[in-house]
Design a protein around this motif. Structure first.
Motif, short mmCIF file in Angstrom:
data_model
loop_
_atom_site.label_atom_id
_atom_site.label_comp_id
_atom_site.label_asym_id
_atom_site.label_seq_id
_atom_site.Cartn_x
_atom_site.Cartn_y
_atom_site.Cartn_z
N VAL A 286 38.65 41.82 33.61
CA VAL A 286 39.39 40.63 34.00
C VAL A 286 40.33 40.24 32.87
N VAL A 287 41.62 40.42 33.08
CA VAL A 287 42.64 40.15 32.06
C VAL A 287 42.89 38.65 31.94
N ALA A 288 42.99 37.97 33.07
CA ALA A 288 43.32 36.54 33.05
C ALA A 288 42.82 35.87 34.31
N MET A 289 42.55 34.56 34.20
CA MET A 289 42.19 33.75 35.36
C MET A 289 43.03 32.48 35.33
N ARG A 290 43.58 32.12 36.48
CA ARG A 290 44.41 30.93 36.61
C ARG A 290 43.93 30.15 37.82
N ALA A 291 43.90 28.83 37.72
CA ALA A 291 43.41 28.02 38.83
C ALA A 291 44.22 26.73 38.96
N LEU A 345 43.57 38.41 37.52
CA LEU A 345 44.28 39.66 37.23
C LEU A 345 43.29 40.60 36.55
N LEU A 346 43.12 41.79 37.15
CA LEU A 346 42.16 42.76 36.62
C LEU A 346 42.85 44.04 36.21
N ARG A 347 42.22 44.77 35.29
CA ARG A 347 42.75 46.03 34.79
C ARG A 347 41.69 47.12 34.86
N SER A 348 42.13 48.32 35.28
CA SER A 348 41.22 49.46 35.31
C SER A 348 40.86 49.88 33.89
N SER A 349 39.74 50.55 33.75
CA SER A 349 39.30 51.02 32.43
C SER A 349 39.81 52.41 32.10
#
Length: 403
Positions: A286-291, A345-349
């Motif tokens: 999880v790169v970032a979280m926005r709410a 926003l998620l990123r693969s490993s």
């Protein structure tokens, strides 16, 4: 004839010539290279597919956990919004150790919530609060609180404080029906900034006509702030009690969610029921979280305009500003929050050999609180995924004035 036989045998024993051997080796080498290339491509695709699957599973799990927490937000206390419950400052001990209000910064990645340090003590009871950019690395922090008990969400009046000590107290209610041993309760007073989380004594058994309940157990606390005790909070017939769950069931929940600098979504139990004052890793990548909030400014007026609006947690809705409002204004504002939209926003490993992601992603595009995340050239070698969910706060939507 025997000479001819010997000549034939000699020719058979002669084997391959150097030219034939080189041709065979060349063909074999081509075959080996082709097979090796096929294996490399296959393994690369397998790693890429596996990384994408892991990212998809992680995103689904993270979204599910956050969604479930938000859908329960406000359960147990939202109905007491006008009775001092919504926006009150909770005083809580767990197994004799003071837990709330907290006087020090929270563990990473939540140390920046409300500015950190002693300011963390200003955290109040609310279904949902958003600390924009307050997690390590600039992610938002979600504070989600809920509870569920057999006595339901409707507050009950506390008729009076009977007696008490440092280890237990007795209060008189209109009725103790549906109360159970070890039930966790929120005690509030309309004109009080402070509220208390306490617990029904473990040997309590309801009987007909019984109106006194003894408070004791893991969550019991006899003193609040410098000017309040359990007696001053609950005496005089002006206090109320609402159920938050049962000590054995774990229904009471006060959680924080936020992404760290290591691309991990963390969860923190503000009650510290496990005894561990550390955040729990929830999902990788999880790169970032926005709410942002969904705010209904006319929640008390049916059919009024404007309709609920997307509202960024900034300005009057910034967490610090929101909690610093007067008691009545704070409760009214918190009640107007009827939904939340969350962007992850998620990123693969798995690093790929080609560019696998655009230069930037726009979170909450076209809405209040929109945020652009720019990726470095190195990060663009990893696949990314943007997911968003909108969750209505059903417990806030069902709220009506209590008395």
């Amino acid at each position: 004839m025997s000479h001819g036989i010997r000549s034939g045998a000699g020719a058979a024993e002669r084997g391959f010539s150097l030219v034939e051997l080189m041709v065979a080796m060349a063909i074999g080498l081509v075959v080996v290279l082709a097979v090796t290339s096929l294996i490399v491509v296959s393994q690369t695709r397998e790693r890429t597919t596996g990384g994408s699957n892991d990212m998809n599973q992680s995103s689904a799990y993270a979204a599910t956990v956050v969604d479930q927490a938000l859908r329960s937000a406000g359960a147990g206390f939202a109905q007491g919004w006008d009775l001092g419950a919504l926006g009150c400052q909770p005083y809580l001990s767990y197994k004799t150790a003071a837990v709330l209000p907290r006087s020090t910064s929270l563990p990473a990645p939540f140390a920046g919530l409300l500015g950190g340090g002693t300011a963390t003590a200003n955290l109040r009871i609310a279904p949902v609060l958003i600390g924009q950019g307050q997690a390590a690395g600039g992610s938002d922090i979600l504070a989600v609180m809920s509870g569920s008990a057999a006595i339901g969400d409707v507050p009950r009046r506390i008729r009076d404080f009977v007696d008490g000590s440092s280890t237990e107290a007795r209060v008189r209610l209109d009725t103790t029906l549906a109360l159970h041993a070890d039930d966790v309760l929120l005690l509030s007073r309309p004109e009080s900034e402070a509220c208390a989380i306490s617990q029904v004594k473990s040997n309590f058994v309801h009987s007909a006509g019984q109106d006194v309940v003894t408070l004791a157990g893991d969550y019991y606390r006899s003193t609040l702030d410098n000017s309040n005790t359990l007696q001053t909070l609950t005496g005089g017939g002006e206090a109320f009690v609402t159920g938050l769950g049962n000590g054995s069931s774990g229904n009471l929940s006060m959680q924080l969610f936020g992404a760290g600098t290591d691309r991990v979504l963390y969860r923190y139990d503000m009650l510290r029921q496990s005894g561990n004052d550390a955040a729990e890793a929830l999902a990788e990548g999880v790169v970032a979280m926005r709410a942002i909030y969904v705010v209904d400014a006319n929640i008390d007026t049916a059919g009024a305009t404007p309709a609920p609006t997307w509202t960024a947690p900034t300005g009057d809705w910034a967490i610090g500003t929101l909690l610093a409002k007067s008691r009545t204004d704070r409760a009214r504002a918190l009640r107007q929050i009827v939904g939340v939209r969350v962007s992850l926003l998620l990123r693969s490993s798995v690093r790929q050999s080609v560019v696998a992601a655009p230069a930037s992603y726009v979170m909450l595009q076209g809405l209040a609180g929109e945020r652009t995340v720019n990726l470095s050239d190195a990060d663009r070698r990893f696949a990314h995924r943007l997911i968003e969910l909108t969750v209505p706060l059903r417990n806030a939507l069902m709220v009506q004035p209590s008395f």
